[in-house]
Design an enzyme around this catalytic site. Sequence first.
Site, short mmCIF file in Angstrom:
data_model
loop_
_atom_site.label_atom_id
_atom_site.label_comp_id
_atom_site.label_asym_id
_atom_site.label_seq_id
_atom_site.Cartn_x
_atom_site.Cartn_y
_atom_site.Cartn_z
N ARG A 78 -13.65 -8.41 1.29
CA ARG A 78 -12.22 -8.17 1.05
C ARG A 78 -11.43 -9.44 1.34
O ARG A 78 -10.49 -9.80 0.62
CB ARG A 78 -11.70 -7.02 1.94
N ASP A 90 -17.11 7.29 -1.57
CA ASP A 90 -15.84 7.18 -0.86
C ASP A 90 -15.52 8.56 -0.29
O ASP A 90 -16.18 9.56 -0.64
CB ASP A 90 -14.74 6.70 -1.83
N HIS A 123 -7.11 0.89 -6.62
CA HIS A 123 -7.34 0.03 -5.45
C HIS A 123 -8.04 -1.25 -5.96
O HIS A 123 -9.23 -1.47 -5.70
CB HIS A 123 -8.20 0.78 -4.43
N GLN A 158 -9.96 -3.88 -3.73
CA GLN A 158 -11.23 -3.34 -3.27
C GLN A 158 -12.32 -3.56 -4.33
O GLN A 158 -13.42 -4.02 -4.02
CB GLN A 158 -11.07 -1.83 -3.00
N ARG A 160 0.88 -1.18 0.00
CA ARG A 160 0.00 0.00 0.00
C ARG A 160 0.91 1.22 0.00
O ARG A 160 1.69 1.42 0.93
CB ARG A 160 -0.90 0.00 1.23
N CYS A 185 -16.19 1.78 0.33
CA CYS A 185 -15.00 0.95 0.61
C CYS A 185 -14.63 0.98 2.09
O CYS A 185 -13.98 0.05 2.57
CB CYS A 185 -13.83 1.41 -0.25
N1 CP Z 1 -11.07 -0.09 2.18
C1 CP Z 1 -9.82 -0.18 2.64
O1 CP Z 1 -8.85 -0.41 1.91
O2 CP Z 1 -9.72 -0.05 4.00
P1 CP Z 1 -8.38 0.13 4.84
O3 CP Z 1 -7.82 1.47 4.49
O4 CP Z 1 -8.82 0.03 6.28
O5 CP Z 1 -7.43 -0.97 4.46
N1 NVA Z 2 -9.78 6.78 -1.51
C1 NVA Z 2 -9.42 6.35 -0.17
C2 NVA Z 2 -9.63 4.87 -0.03
C3 NVA Z 2 -9.30 4.30 1.32
C4 NVA Z 2 -9.48 2.83 1.39
C5 NVA Z 2 -7.99 6.72 0.13
O1 NVA Z 2 -7.14 6.54 -0.74
O2 NVA Z 2 -7.74 7.21 1.22
#
Ligand code: CP
Ligand code: NVA
Length: 311
Positions: free
Chosen positions: A298, A230, A135, A138, A108, A270
Amino acid sequence: MPGLYQGRNFVSIHDYTVEDMQRIFDLCKILKLEEQTNQRKPILKDKNLGMIFEKSSTRTRVSFEIGMNQMGGKALFLSSKDIQLGRGETIADTAKVLSRYLDGLMARVFSHDTILQLAENATCPVINGLSDFLHPCQAVADFFTMYEKRGFLKGLHLTYIGDSNNVSNSLMMAAAKTGVNITISSPSGYTPNEKIMKWWKEDAPLTGASLNIVPNPVKAVEKADFIYTDVWASMGQEEETEKRRKIFSAYQVNDALLDKAPDEALVLHCLPAHRGDEITDSIMDGPKAAVFDEAENRLHAQKAIMALLMS
Ligand code: CP
Ligand code: NVA
């Protein structure tokens, strides 16, 4: 089916064919059923997944780690602050070294380019656990949730309300690959970028999926089977929170907006949600929210992805 995509990376849904995506959903269904009926199999026995995190996470971290445990393997949490990557060791060197120990690497990251560099230099599969551009794990969980709720995907209408970001970009790719018609409702200046539009145009003819950009959220939900939102400010955009709160104020998923959607429409997010901004408590805690089933998925989705790539 496990091992079918052995050694491949999962960086973007754009890299996977329509048939590939179908197989991911098929395995997801099998693994979820096996879990629910206590028929877990050690598909990834003795395999190890490294998980690099440059940003916070609840769902991604826990579902990948538990997913590995359930399949007989192990996962290793690697905060970028604690490994030498955070002190200037190159991404390429990090990827080369970690590949000597690991069977898979999930990351990530802030910049999508970091994922691309990891994928280019690692000799084990690299899985994108969120970048500033995509993502994809997701979106697999989201589309599996839609499939579970309605029994099919092709021809469904998904409306995304809010910021065109990593999540909506991956939803667009999944929609193109599955024949889901997607409507994006974003304020001017926050619509999908050229790169994702180009990818969508390449993939959509394979399934006949449509894309509509409809700035008015009320119009955008008229035909929606699913309404998705989101956060307005993603991780890394925190300093824009107040500015964005003003720009996006008409893009809240609330009871008034749901009144304009078909009765059977369900709401996805998400998570984490910023309750009171992009979504209200009444929707999050109400009967139309499918967000916690979505969060559970997930786990099943990522198990399918890992089993296909790493076994
Ligand atoms: N939706 C998602 O990726 O959640 P987290 O940021 O908690 O991993
Ligand atoms: N768009 C959000 C998604 C988090 C899972 C971010 O990148 O923070």
